[in-house]
Design a protein around this motif. Sequence first.
Motif: not given
Length: 162
Positions: A102-124
């Motif tokens: 799903r993400l790879a198909k989204g990137v194929e569309r013009s102008g789309n990219t995948i960005v890192a928003l937040k790095l965190y530790f979850n409750d586990r």
Amino acid sequence: MAARNKRGDSGLISHGTVAENRRARFDYEVLDTLEAGIMLTGTEVKALRNGEAQITESYVSPEGGELWLINATIPEYIQANRFNHDEKRRRKLLVSRKEMVRLAKGVERSGNTIVALKLYFNDRGLAKLLIGLAKGRKSFDKRNVLKDRDWARDKQRLLKQG
């Protein structure tokens, strides 16, 4: 849950935010978000627990059926001596195949990219990265976003006073 770091008696982050890319929401219009796991070495996890990471210039690239986090900086863990990691190495992200496609198909569309928003530790206590499928904003779009934010803030002030 508050957005603040949860530090134990030792000063290490047990769960909570380690690094956040606040600039991404200004430079990009985030269309969709996804939580991904990260393959890390032991010294990288220890450096993250110390609260040291930088993801502002990083991005995610789909290559060979996998997602890779590129240009994220996790500084060396000083106590590791010669068994340390490379600060800017590429790190593999762990997502399901369905989400990857799903993400790879989204990137194929013009102008789309995948960005890192937040790095965190979850409750586990596992390191997670919040990534977003995003479309780049033009400079006039950024000005409109600032104008809208200012107006919303002023509106809240007026409602609070009245």
